[in-house]
Design a protein around this motif. Structure first.
Motif, PDB file in Angstrom:
ATOM      1  N   HIS A  46       0.825  -1.201   0.000  1.00  0.00           N
ATOM      2  CA  HIS A  46       0.000   0.000   0.000  1.00  0.00           C
ATOM      3  C   HIS A  46       0.867   1.261   0.000  1.00  0.00           C
ATOM      4  O   HIS A  46       1.968   1.251   0.538  1.00  0.00           O
ATOM      5  N   PRO A  47       0.343   2.373  -0.536  1.00  0.00           N
ATOM      6  CA  PRO A  47       1.079   3.643  -0.465  1.00  0.00           C
ATOM      7  C   PRO A  47       1.174   4.132   0.988  1.00  0.00           C
ATOM      8  O   PRO A  47       0.160   4.198   1.691  1.00  0.00           O
ATOM      9  N   VAL A  48       2.402   4.454   1.414  1.00  0.00           N
ATOM     10  CA  VAL A  48       2.642   4.914   2.783  1.00  0.00           C
ATOM     11  C   VAL A  48       3.670   6.042   2.737  1.00  0.00           C
ATOM     12  O   VAL A  48       4.619   5.997   1.957  1.00  0.00           O
ATOM     13  N   TRP A  49       3.472   7.041   3.601  1.00  0.00           N
ATOM     14  CA  TRP A  49       4.383   8.175   3.747  1.00  0.00           C
ATOM     15  C   TRP A  49       5.110   8.052   5.080  1.00  0.00           C
ATOM     16  O   TRP A  49       4.500   7.695   6.092  1.00  0.00           O
ATOM     17  N   PHE A  50       6.403   8.376   5.060  1.00  0.00           N
ATOM     18  CA  PHE A  50       7.278   8.222   6.222  1.00  0.00           C
ATOM     19  C   PHE A  50       7.989   9.539   6.520  1.00  0.00           C
ATOM     20  O   PHE A  50       8.369  10.258   5.595  1.00  0.00           O
ATOM     21  N   ILE A  51       8.208   9.818   7.799  1.00  0.00           N
ATOM     22  CA  ILE A  51       9.067  10.910   8.230  1.00  0.00           C
ATOM     23  C   ILE A  51      10.173  10.278   9.061  1.00  0.00           C
ATOM     24  O   ILE A  51       9.894   9.586  10.045  1.00  0.00           O
ATOM     25  N   ALA A  52      11.413  10.482   8.625  1.00  0.00           N
ATOM     26  CA  ALA A  52      12.582   9.898   9.292  1.00  0.00           C
ATOM     27  C   ALA A  52      12.426   8.389   9.480  1.00  0.00           C
ATOM     28  O   ALA A  52      12.779   7.841  10.520  1.00  0.00           O
ATOM     29  N   GLY A  53      11.872   7.724   8.483  1.00  0.00           N
ATOM     30  CA  GLY A  53      11.721   6.275   8.522  1.00  0.00           C
ATOM     31  C   GLY A  53      10.526   5.767   9.301  1.00  0.00           C
ATOM     32  O   GLY A  53      10.280   4.561   9.358  1.00  0.00           O
ATOM     33  N   GLN A 116       3.793  11.673  16.928  1.00  0.00           N
ATOM     34  CA  GLN A 116       4.205  10.393  16.368  1.00  0.00           C
ATOM     35  C   GLN A 116       4.554   9.394  17.462  1.00  0.00           C
ATOM     36  O   GLN A 116       5.165   9.761  18.465  1.00  0.00           O
ATOM     37  N   TRP A 117       4.180   8.168  17.205  1.00  0.00           N
ATOM     38  CA  TRP A 117       4.618   7.040  18.019  1.00  0.00           C
ATOM     39  C   TRP A 117       5.648   6.292  17.185  1.00  0.00           C
ATOM     40  O   TRP A 117       5.550   6.236  15.964  1.00  0.00           O
ATOM     41  N   ASP A 118       6.627   5.721  17.825  1.00  0.00           N
ATOM     42  CA  ASP A 118       7.796   5.134  17.170  1.00  0.00           C
ATOM     43  C   ASP A 118       7.501   3.730  16.620  1.00  0.00           C
ATOM     44  O   ASP A 118       7.910   2.731  17.196  1.00  0.00           O
ATOM     45  N   TYR A 119       6.838   3.689  15.478  1.00  0.00           N
ATOM     46  CA  TYR A 119       6.565   2.411  14.818  1.00  0.00           C
ATOM     47  C   TYR A 119       7.818   1.856  14.153  1.00  0.00           C
ATOM     48  O   TYR A 119       7.952   0.643  13.988  1.00  0.00           O
ATOM     49  N   LYS A 120       8.736   2.728  13.765  1.00  0.00           N
ATOM     50  CA  LYS A 120       9.963   2.293  13.090  1.00  0.00           C
ATOM     51  C   LYS A 120      10.733   1.292  13.958  1.00  0.00           C
ATOM     52  O   LYS A 120      11.314   0.341  13.452  1.00  0.00           O
ATOM     53  N   ASN A 121      10.708   1.482  15.265  1.00  0.00           N
ATOM     54  CA  ASN A 121      11.467   0.625  16.182  1.00  0.00           C
ATOM     55  C   ASN A 121      10.579  -0.307  17.001  1.00  0.00           C
ATOM     56  O   ASN A 121      11.006  -0.807  18.045  1.00  0.00           O
ATOM     57  N   LEU A 122       9.374  -0.551  16.539  1.00  0.00           N
ATOM     58  CA  LEU A 122       8.421  -1.388  17.278  1.00  0.00           C
ATOM     59  C   LEU A 122       8.975  -2.795  17.545  1.00  0.00           C
ATOM     60  O   LEU A 122       8.882  -3.304  18.655  1.00  0.00           O
ATOM     61  N   MET A 123       9.571  -3.409  16.533  1.00  0.00           N
ATOM     62  CA  MET A 123      10.114  -4.759  16.715  1.00  0.00           C
ATOM     63  C   MET A 123      11.313  -4.738  17.671  1.00  0.00           C
ATOM     64  O   MET A 123      11.417  -5.586  18.546  1.00  0.00           O
ATOM     65  N   ARG A 124      12.204  -3.785  17.479  1.00  0.00           N
ATOM     66  CA  ARG A 124      13.380  -3.671  18.346  1.00  0.00           C
ATOM     67  C   ARG A 124      12.964  -3.436  19.800  1.00  0.00           C
ATOM     68  O   ARG A 124      13.614  -3.894  20.724  1.00  0.00           O
ATOM     69  N   ASN A 125      11.867  -2.709  19.995  1.00  0.00           N
ATOM     70  CA  ASN A 125      11.370  -2.417  21.347  1.00  0.00           C
ATOM     71  C   ASN A 125      10.400  -3.481  21.856  1.00  0.00           C
ATOM     72  O   ASN A 125       9.678  -3.259  22.817  1.00  0.00           O
ATOM     73  N   ARG A 126      10.377  -4.610  21.161  1.00  0.00           N
ATOM     74  CA  ARG A 126       9.556  -5.772  21.568  1.00  0.00           C
ATOM     75  C   ARG A 126       8.081  -5.427  21.749  1.00  0.00           C
ATOM     76  O   ARG A 126       7.441  -5.797  22.711  1.00  0.00           O
TER      77      ARG A 126
END
Length: 133
Positions: A46-53, A116-126
């Motif tokens: 799907h089309p998605v827009w990102f800011i700083a990843g 913003q909530w940090d979805y970019k690091n969701l996996m790293r943050n368990r």
């Protein structure tokens, strides 16, 4: 959920019906205007827009509508979005271009930039979401 195979946003939209394509074109215009410095791509089909990843907003074709998803939308002060999922996402759904309130969409996009909530690091943050904006 309707799965479209595309490698670009233009290709994604070209595979939609004319009414759905018109909705997506208008939504994309407002997103590109308000999030002019965001990166955009096809992400998870799907089309998605990102800011700083970090994913900010995207849209997708569902069976009977176009869904615009704001990853941090549950934290926005402006009304009109519906909760989606178990994290912080919220959505609005459109079945016709006449339903799009450009002013409301612009307000949500402005809020998406600063809240913003940090979805970019969701996996790293368990699975823990941290607020970053």
């Amino acid at each position: 959920m309707h799965r479209i195979k595309a490698t670009s946003i233009d290709e994604y939209q070209s595979q939609l019906s004319a009414p759905d394509r018109t909705i997506c074109e208008m939504v994309r215009d407002v997103i590109d205007e308000r999030l002019y410095d965001a990166d955009s791509k096809i992400w998870h089909a799907h089309p998605v827009w990102f800011i700083a990843g970090n994913p900010i907003v995207g849209y997708s074709k569902l069976k009977d509508c176009i869904r615009v998803l704001f990853w941090s939308g549950q934290s926005f002060p402006s009304p009109g979005l519906m909760r989606e999922g178990s994290f912080k996402a919220a959505e609005v759904r459109y079945t016709s271009v006449e339903q799009i309130d450009r002013e409301a969409l612009s307000a949500w996009l402005d809020e998406a930039r600063t809240i913003q909530w940090d979805y970019k690091n969701l996996m790293r943050n368990r699975g823990r979401l941290d607020r970053i904006g």
